[in-house]
Enzyme design. Sequence first.
Site, PDB file in Angstrom:
ATOM      1  N   HIS A  93      27.378  86.728  24.613  1.00 56.45           N
ATOM      2  CA  HIS A  93      26.838  87.975  24.057  1.00 56.45           C
ATOM      3  C   HIS A  93      26.965  89.081  25.102  1.00 56.45           C
ATOM      4  O   HIS A  93      26.883  88.822  26.304  1.00 56.45           O
ATOM      5  CB  HIS A  93      25.370  87.775  23.663  1.00 56.45           C
ATOM      6  CG  HIS A  93      24.825  88.916  22.869  1.00 56.45           C
ATOM      7  ND1 HIS A  93      24.359  90.070  23.457  1.00 56.45           N
ATOM      8  CD2 HIS A  93      24.710  89.091  21.532  1.00 56.45           C
ATOM      9  CE1 HIS A  93      23.953  90.905  22.514  1.00 56.45           C
ATOM     10  NE2 HIS A  93      24.154  90.342  21.329  1.00 56.45           N
ATOM     11  N   GLU A 141      31.419  92.911  18.516  1.00 57.06           N
ATOM     12  CA  GLU A 141      30.319  93.893  18.554  1.00 57.06           C
ATOM     13  C   GLU A 141      30.605  94.941  19.619  1.00 57.06           C
ATOM     14  O   GLU A 141      30.377  94.693  20.797  1.00 57.06           O
ATOM     15  CB  GLU A 141      29.001  93.214  18.962  1.00 57.06           C
ATOM     16  CG  GLU A 141      28.466  92.182  18.037  1.00 57.06           C
ATOM     17  CD  GLU A 141      27.000  91.874  18.385  1.00 57.06           C
ATOM     18  OE1 GLU A 141      26.129  92.168  17.567  1.00 57.06           O
ATOM     19  OE2 GLU A 141      26.758  91.341  19.498  1.00 57.06           O
TER      20      GLU A 141
END
Lengths: 222, 222, 222, 222
Positions: A93, A141
């Site tokens: 992430h 993202e």
Amino acid sequence: MDSPLIVVNFKTYSQGTGEAAVKIAAACRDVAADAGVTIGVAPQLCDIYRVSSQVDVPVYAQHVDGVSPGSNTGHVMASCVQQAGAVGSLINHSERRLNLADIEASVRAAQAEGMNTIVCTNNIPTTAAAAALNPEYVAVEPPELIGTGVPVSQADPDVVRGSVEAVKRINPDVQVLCGAGISRGEDLTAAMDLGSVGVLLASGIVKAEDPRSALEDLVSQL
Amino acid sequence: MDSPLIVVNFKTYSQGTGEAAVKIAAACRDVAADAGVTIGVAPQLCDIYRVSSQVDVPVYAQHVDGVSPGSNTGHVMASCVQQAGAVGSLINHSERRLNLADIEASVRAAQAEGMNTIVCTNNIPTTAAAAALNPEYVAVEPPELIGTGVPVSQADPDVVRGSVEAVKRINPDVQVLCGAGISRGEDLTAAMDLGSVGVLLASGIVKAEDPRSALEDLVSQL
Amino acid sequence: MDSPLIVVNFKTYSQGTGEAAVKIAAACRDVAADAGVTIGVAPQLCDIYRVSSQVDVPVYAQHVDGVSPGSNTGHVMASCVQQAGAVGSLINHSERRLNLADIEASVRAAQAEGMNTIVCTNNIPTTAAAAALNPEYVAVEPPELIGTGVPVSQADPDVVRGSVEAVKRINPDVQVLCGAGISRGEDLTAAMDLGSVGVLLASGIVKAEDPRSALEDLVSQL
Amino acid sequence: MDSPLIVVNFKTYSQGTGEAAVKIAAACRDVAADAGVTIGVAPQLCDIYRVSSQVDVPVYAQHVDGVSPGSNTGHVMASCVQQAGAVGSLINHSERRLNLADIEASVRAAQAEGMNTIVCTNNIPTTAAAAALNPEYVAVEPPELIGTGVPVSQADPDVVRGSVEAVKRINPDVQVLCGAGISRGEDLTAAMDLGSVGVLLASGIVKAEDPRSALEDLVSQL
């Protein structure tokens, strides 16, 4: 349209910590059952067992290391995560980046425990690179959109389209999720229209005044 | 001789993961009660809740970050660790080192939740530096002795003595633990004779054929 | 008032890269000579040799690792830095933080080459910790003020005063610099009035329209 | 057989530091000219300018960051490296690993300065991933063979063959180098027979009693 994969990342939001994590997980379970979709939750590492032992919902870790049994104090071993009840893990992430060798080791370690892997990436080239590591999912993202409330599907649809194309070319076994700024039903369908099979989202649900109704809105257009 | 603090670090040993972690924690609780000493356990992050909810034993995290509630995916927030049942945390273990600003932030974050902090260090100067950050404990462990079975109290008593002196000079409120190679009762008493108030140990207990009898041997000389 | 130590950090500013670094270094040399003070320069690693071989000015590295000769590709070895002409190094700048063990190793490695070490810190406790490692200087710079143009001596004088006191108590051999937002003559004298022996500064000089006159202003109040 | 690319990594060997770096670089230049091959050198960052300004040889950085001009103290900016005389850079060497987003940023930053990029990888999947980032070269080096003197082409030819195939499939514009344990002429030709276009080597040359004759041996079979 196939049923999407929705994963709600609880980050370290106080609204998604401890007993509060259990409550949001229960809302995810209920809304998923009503809508006939899959909603996974990614609580903090220390909350995985608490959530998985109380709520029948697919639980994802927010991070897993590629370590084997041994001297790795403070690291997150896939088999421990799996025994705690997780069925998958986010890896890399943007708030917990790993070096390339470690991403590969984490994917292998998690898959060896039968877990799904979702490798997070920040743009089209890194999505392509991640796909070459053969995870189940890549979640693109753009970091600059995370937490803004402006959905990537609207602010930068090309990064989603380009990621889907790059993954198809490099490794068609991998599926693409997208994240950053997603919160409403129209964001989800827009993301799927761009070729992704689901979304990663966080504050839009966890920090919502009423997470359950935010989830209901999210799945309302399916 | 005061009653020592003993902390058993489960690292990512398979013998200390999941249900096995609960069993070793129960052995620690039993031996501690019989001997009238305190034995804390430091299982993996995903095992903290499982252990603390089943065994009445002081649970330590192996690592905690200095993060506040917010966008910190994959990080270990002190309030989550505390809500999962931990009473303290190792910080900056040689297998999970942190930068100086983050050590300070972790100590503050854990203390704000009422947790004990044990900052791990590798030599006398870093022990002195850690003491200046005002944690409850500093645990000096020369990395080259970790996992060797050769106790630091025997291989390098000067690093323990020197650490105790440095801490007394810099910040007498801080207490010194020592680690690396500790497993038997004589190692523990030797460590205390050198001025430490307890020990950090791992493989000598967790990977022992019979952890309970290894623990009994450990406290036998008190 | 003793003559201060002024160190100008060129960061990765384009105005301080390559031949431009040589020019600013020459301005530092000239202004230092005129004012009878010491002005050191900290150009990028790849510019150290270029600057030191062309300008008679004390050159500092922006970073040094604690590595010994061996297999450390991409690392910054103190003896290489020293042979390139540096007389000292920043260590643990807030933009290039190191773990505690590595800070200690870097200080030792640099000192073994006869270099001055300036360990950068972010608040009073980390300043105290750094002083325990026995560098020549600790430079306290609250990260939130770096690059703002608001001098730390004005925005947060207590962090400078508190750092000076903490260092005096822990290790009086160490001297305190301060940084963040420093650019004018009055900032320098204010910093010294608070007990620091000099300043670390960057954009106020390197990105100034006329670095030479910015330097002249800086030393004008001494 | 096309002329190979040979890159000699000086790591932080004392035999390849400062003036010694200049001497080995001169030997590389001479042997390359005699043999009609290309031999690049990768000295330490602080030696790039010293070597490039004295020896007409292709100089590579051992590491480059993806940073732009700005507040990046201690980082290695591509334009600074390029102005210091480098024509390319290693990126993500196993001794200086980067996270995936930073590898991509480093490749882009170096290419924007017209530099060649050599992304180092540790196995076939990470080689495939690196190829997706579109560097000029990927150099596969199983870390367990680095510095052993046992050439990868002999100990694990499949990792080289598999890397060449994976790169051809993912991005045929990228060329494959191999490293780890390479030192002699037969190692180089074996590496090329496996489909690589050159080699990365280090101790076999830099720590050789006579680097020049080691280089002559290396190119003797072409």
